[in-house]
Scaffold this active site. Structure first.
Site, mmCIF file in Angstrom:
data_model
loop_
_atom_site.group_PDB
_atom_site.id
_atom_site.type_symbol
_atom_site.label_atom_id
_atom_site.label_comp_id
_atom_site.label_asym_id
_atom_site.label_seq_id
_atom_site.Cartn_x
_atom_site.Cartn_y
_atom_site.Cartn_z
ATOM 1 N N PRO A 1 31.733 -9.530 -19.588
ATOM 2 C CA PRO A 1 30.378 -10.276 -20.285
ATOM 3 C C PRO A 1 30.464 -11.387 -19.878
ATOM 4 O O PRO A 1 29.070 -11.934 -20.070
ATOM 5 C CB PRO A 1 30.609 -9.710 -21.785
ATOM 6 C CG PRO A 1 31.924 -10.105 -22.157
ATOM 7 C CD PRO A 1 32.453 -9.488 -21.007
ATOM 8 N N HIS B 1 15.692 -19.655 -20.499
ATOM 9 C CA HIS B 1 16.259 -20.851 -20.617
ATOM 10 C C HIS B 1 16.113 -20.995 -19.039
ATOM 11 O O HIS B 1 16.455 -19.740 -18.189
ATOM 12 C CB HIS B 1 17.583 -20.281 -21.098
ATOM 13 C CG HIS B 1 17.960 -20.446 -22.449
ATOM 14 N ND1 HIS B 1 18.945 -21.042 -22.317
ATOM 15 C CD2 HIS B 1 17.568 -20.425 -23.634
ATOM 16 C CE1 HIS B 1 19.185 -20.736 -23.944
ATOM 17 N NE2 HIS B 1 17.841 -21.254 -24.335
ATOM 18 N N LYS C 1 26.092 -9.360 -17.956
ATOM 19 C CA LYS C 1 25.573 -8.280 -17.033
ATOM 20 C C LYS C 1 25.204 -6.749 -18.130
ATOM 21 O O LYS C 1 24.433 -5.712 -17.572
ATOM 22 C CB LYS C 1 26.056 -8.081 -15.907
ATOM 23 C CG LYS C 1 25.951 -8.699 -14.963
ATOM 24 C CD LYS C 1 24.035 -8.648 -14.030
ATOM 25 C CE LYS C 1 23.510 -10.833 -13.456
ATOM 26 N NZ LYS C 1 22.548 -10.759 -14.146
ATOM 27 N N TYR D 1 28.747 -22.184 -20.237
ATOM 28 C CA TYR D 1 30.309 -21.557 -19.807
ATOM 29 C C TYR D 1 31.250 -22.610 -19.672
ATOM 30 O O TYR D 1 31.010 -23.168 -18.776
ATOM 31 C CB TYR D 1 29.356 -21.040 -18.625
ATOM 32 C CG TYR D 1 28.919 -19.542 -18.641
ATOM 33 C CD1 TYR D 1 29.867 -17.933 -19.100
ATOM 34 C CD2 TYR D 1 27.969 -19.593 -18.722
ATOM 35 C CE1 TYR D 1 28.318 -17.231 -19.505
ATOM 36 C CE2 TYR D 1 26.733 -19.311 -19.433
ATOM 37 C CZ TYR D 1 27.226 -17.316 -19.209
ATOM 38 O OH TYR D 1 26.917 -16.092 -19.575
ATOM 39 N N TYR E 1 22.582 -14.415 -11.339
ATOM 40 C CA TYR E 1 22.521 -14.808 -12.936
ATOM 41 C C TYR E 1 21.125 -13.787 -13.522
ATOM 42 O O TYR E 1 20.798 -13.573 -14.076
ATOM 43 C CB TYR E 1 22.795 -16.391 -13.539
ATOM 44 C CG TYR E 1 23.111 -16.156 -14.622
ATOM 45 C CD1 TYR E 1 24.609 -15.898 -14.998
ATOM 46 C CD2 TYR E 1 21.834 -16.495 -15.663
ATOM 47 C CE1 TYR E 1 24.687 -16.084 -16.859
ATOM 48 C CE2 TYR E 1 22.341 -16.705 -17.147
ATOM 49 C CZ TYR E 1 23.686 -16.426 -17.337
ATOM 50 O OH TYR E 1 23.637 -16.915 -18.466
HETATM 51 C C1 LIG Z 1 31.821 -6.083 -28.682
HETATM 52 C C2 LIG Z 1 31.078 -5.835 -27.433
HETATM 53 C C3 LIG Z 1 29.756 -6.861 -27.420
HETATM 54 C C4 LIG Z 1 28.779 -7.217 -26.307
HETATM 55 N N1 LIG Z 1 28.545 -8.730 -25.478
HETATM 56 C C5 LIG Z 1 27.967 -8.426 -25.115
HETATM 57 C C6 LIG Z 1 27.257 -9.891 -24.350
HETATM 58 O O1 LIG Z 1 27.835 -10.739 -24.874
HETATM 59 N N2 LIG Z 1 27.287 -9.844 -23.168
HETATM 60 C C7 LIG Z 1 26.367 -8.595 -22.362
HETATM 61 O O2 LIG Z 1 25.300 -8.974 -21.600
HETATM 62 N N3 LIG Z 1 27.163 -7.135 -22.956
HETATM 63 C C8 LIG Z 1 27.724 -7.301 -23.781
HETATM 64 N N4 LIG Z 1 28.600 -6.377 -24.349
HETATM 65 C C9 LIG Z 1 27.600 -5.103 -23.384
HETATM 66 C C10 LIG Z 1 26.698 -4.535 -23.567
HETATM 67 O O3 LIG Z 1 26.271 -4.772 -25.140
HETATM 68 C C11 LIG Z 1 26.582 -3.383 -23.546
HETATM 69 O O4 LIG Z 1 26.673 -3.001 -22.018
HETATM 70 C C12 LIG Z 1 24.584 -2.325 -24.561
HETATM 71 O O5 LIG Z 1 25.029 -1.854 -25.594
HETATM 72 C C13 LIG Z 1 25.224 -1.321 -23.790
HETATM 73 O O6 LIG Z 1 24.038 0.324 -23.759
HETATM 74 P P1 LIG Z 1 24.335 1.155 -24.182
HETATM 75 O O7 LIG Z 1 23.333 2.036 -24.534
HETATM 76 O O8 LIG Z 1 24.679 2.290 -22.653
HETATM 77 O O9 LIG Z 1 25.694 1.197 -24.861
HETATM 78 P P2 LIG Z 1 25.988 1.734 -26.211
HETATM 79 O O10 LIG Z 1 26.107 0.155 -26.933
HETATM 80 O O11 LIG Z 1 27.897 1.609 -26.630
HETATM 81 O O12 LIG Z 1 25.759 2.568 -27.163
HETATM 82 C C14 LIG Z 1 26.091 3.871 -26.936
HETATM 83 C C15 LIG Z 1 25.699 4.805 -28.865
HETATM 84 O O13 LIG Z 1 26.120 6.270 -28.468
HETATM 85 C C16 LIG Z 1 26.499 6.624 -30.046
HETATM 86 N N5 LIG Z 1 27.130 7.236 -29.493
HETATM 87 C C17 LIG Z 1 29.025 7.078 -29.100
HETATM 88 N N6 LIG Z 1 29.802 8.213 -28.694
HETATM 89 C C18 LIG Z 1 28.914 9.061 -29.401
HETATM 90 C C19 LIG Z 1 28.626 10.806 -29.837
HETATM 91 N N7 LIG Z 1 29.439 11.189 -29.274
HETATM 92 N N8 LIG Z 1 27.731 11.427 -29.756
HETATM 93 C C20 LIG Z 1 26.671 10.782 -30.733
HETATM 94 N N9 LIG Z 1 26.463 9.656 -30.033
HETATM 95 C C21 LIG Z 1 27.333 8.500 -29.866
HETATM 96 C C22 LIG Z 1 27.328 5.110 -30.160
HETATM 97 O O14 LIG Z 1 27.545 4.827 -31.040
HETATM 98 C C23 LIG Z 1 25.624 4.446 -29.908
HETATM 99 O O15 LIG Z 1 24.985 4.166 -30.377
HETATM 100 C C24 LIG Z 1 29.101 -6.264 -25.507
HETATM 101 C C25 LIG Z 1 29.457 -4.898 -25.540
HETATM 102 C C26 LIG Z 1 30.577 -4.510 -26.645
HETATM 103 C C27 LIG Z 1 30.910 -3.240 -26.672
#
Ligand SMILES: Cc1cc2nc3c(=O)[nH]c(=O)nc-3n(C[C@H](O)[C@H](O)[C@H](O)COP(=O)(O)OP(=O)(O)OC[C@H]3O[C@@H](n4cnc5c(N)ncnc54)[C@H](O)[C@@H]3O)c2cc1C
Length: 393
Positions: free
Chosen positions: A293, A73, A297, A201, A384
């Protein structure tokens, strides 16, 4: 007791990507994930990748499907007062973003992990971190009814906002910065071709709406909703009716009411913890920060933390460089706060805040300035598509 060099808590994008980068460097890792592999692979979340994120995924060797299926995009649109204004990312920055679902990124990383033969434990219960301040950190957990203990050099806390890692740090050793917004996003996923070419948006008088997509045949749309709202309150028809009203007449007329395959409500929050390190524990991704969101980012910031953590650990294991470990948190925080600022700014400009007449005027003048000023557009576009990574030492 088993042993690994880096115990990674969490198999979200942050944990899986760190595991993949370290594996390619010949550093042993064990990933511990609370949920099942199936649950992790099917979780619906983000979808916009900065070019820097794509580069890191390439470096990790997991970008071939992304390049084949991702949608490039060159711009985004902002809807305001019945008109759409395009921000030409490519013309303003020379860069474009890639639309490729987080679900797909996760699958690519899970497949790479499985082919590498590096160990992952899904459905690991009661993960607990020990000895973080001493020379022998350990992780304990339960799996299939048996207790396990793993000794390691470092622990990567990649377990998201609700994980155990950040909670294992004494409160007196952390500073928390937080803003909770008075609304959430109701998201709907549907298998239908998007009748829009780029993300829209929309700041409408009825509240914010976002028209986005995950593929040429799958849309992801959002509506600003109240924090008290429930998914059950919204039939698919009600969602699409409201979406048509907010997204603007021209696009609204093209929207068909496709049935949802997922619907959920996420509250909006800005959150940062400082520092990202406590002894041998390093936080990365949502474990350390949350952005609303609106700026797309969250996933991108998790990837830049992981790149920095990978470089810090590589520096330590190659050259015993303690400096690279010490630099991890301040290096991450400089990028995190800039992304927090941009996400807060986008959220502030595009949502309805009740009873804030002054704020509404500020929003109007800010958006009008953005639409008229190439300099303001360049600033938005630069953020962005993602600010550049800082070179490591
Ligand atoms: C509902 C939702 C919608 C989103 N939509 C957007 C979007 O549209 N655009 C955007 O940019 N960002 C979005 N985000 C944010 C983006 O998805 C996150 O920033 C991203 O997933 C971060 O990755 P991460 O690996 O740090 O955390 P996560 O993806 O949260 O992964 C963490 C992992 O740790 C595991 N975990 C948790 N506790 C424990 C434990 N005690 N022991 C072992 N494992 C554990 C979890 O099950 C998970 O698999 C969204 C987030 C959510 C929650």
């Amino acid at each position: 007791m088993k042993r690994t060099q880096v115990a990674i808590v969490g198999a979200g994008p942050a944990g899986l990507l760190l595991g993949q980068l370290l594996h390619k460097e010949g550093i042993d890792t064990l990933i511990l994930e609370r949920r099942s592999a199936e649950y992790v692979a099917n979780r619906i979340r983000a979808g916009v990748l900065e070019p820097g994120t794509v580069d890191v995924l390439e470096r990790a060797g997991v970008a071939s499907r992304l390049h084949a299926e991702g949608l490039i995009h060159d711009g985004v649109e902002i809807g305001f007062r019945g008109r759409r204004h395009r921000i030409d990312l490519k013309a303003l920055t020379g860069k474009a973003v890639t639309v490729y679902g987080q679900t797909e990124v996760t699958r690519d990383l899970m497949n790479a992990r499985a082919s590498s033969g590096a160990p992952s434990v899904y459905e690991a219960e009661d993960v607990a971190l020990h000895g973080l301040e001493g020379p022998t950190p350990r992780v304990t957990y339960w799996h299939q009814g048996a207790a396990h203990e793993v000794a390691c050099d470092f622990i990567a806390g990649c377990d998201g906002f609700h994980g155990v890692s950040r909670r294992s740090i004494p409160a007196s050793s952390l500073k928390i910065f937080e803003r909770v917004y008075p609304f959430g996003w109701l998201g709907l996923l549907a298998d239908v071709a998007p009748p829009w070419k780029e993300l829209i948006y929309a700041n409408s008088e009825r509240g914010f709406a976002l028209a986005s997509m995950r593929s040429p045949t799958r849309v992801r749309c959002y509506l600003q909703c109240s924090l008290e709202d429930r998914v059950e309150n919204w039939s698919d028809d009600q969602f699409w009716d409201e979406f048509r009203r907010r997204i603007g007449e021209e696009v609204g007329a093209l929207v068909t009411g496709a049935p949802s395959i997922e619907k959920s409500i996420a509250p909006l929050r800005s959150f940062v913890v400082e520092p990202l390190r406590f002894g041998s524990l390093f936080l990365a991704g949502d474990a350390a920060h949350i952005v609303p969101p609106t700026g797309a980012k969250g996933l991108n910031l998790a990837v830049s933390d992981v790149l920095y953590l990978y470089e810090a650990l590589r520096g330590y294991f190659r050259e015993r460089s303690v400096r690279s470990l010490d630099e991890y948190s301040p290096r991450c925080l400089r990028r995190i706060w800039r992304a927090e600022r941009f996400s807060w700014w986008m959220t502030r400009q595009l949502h309805r805040f009740s009873d804030d007449a002054f704020g509404t005027r500020m929003q109007q003048v800010e958006l009008e300035y953005l639409f008229e000023s190439p300099a303001a557009q360049a600033g938005m576009a630069e953020n962005y598509v993602g600010l550049p990574f800082e070179p490591g030492s």
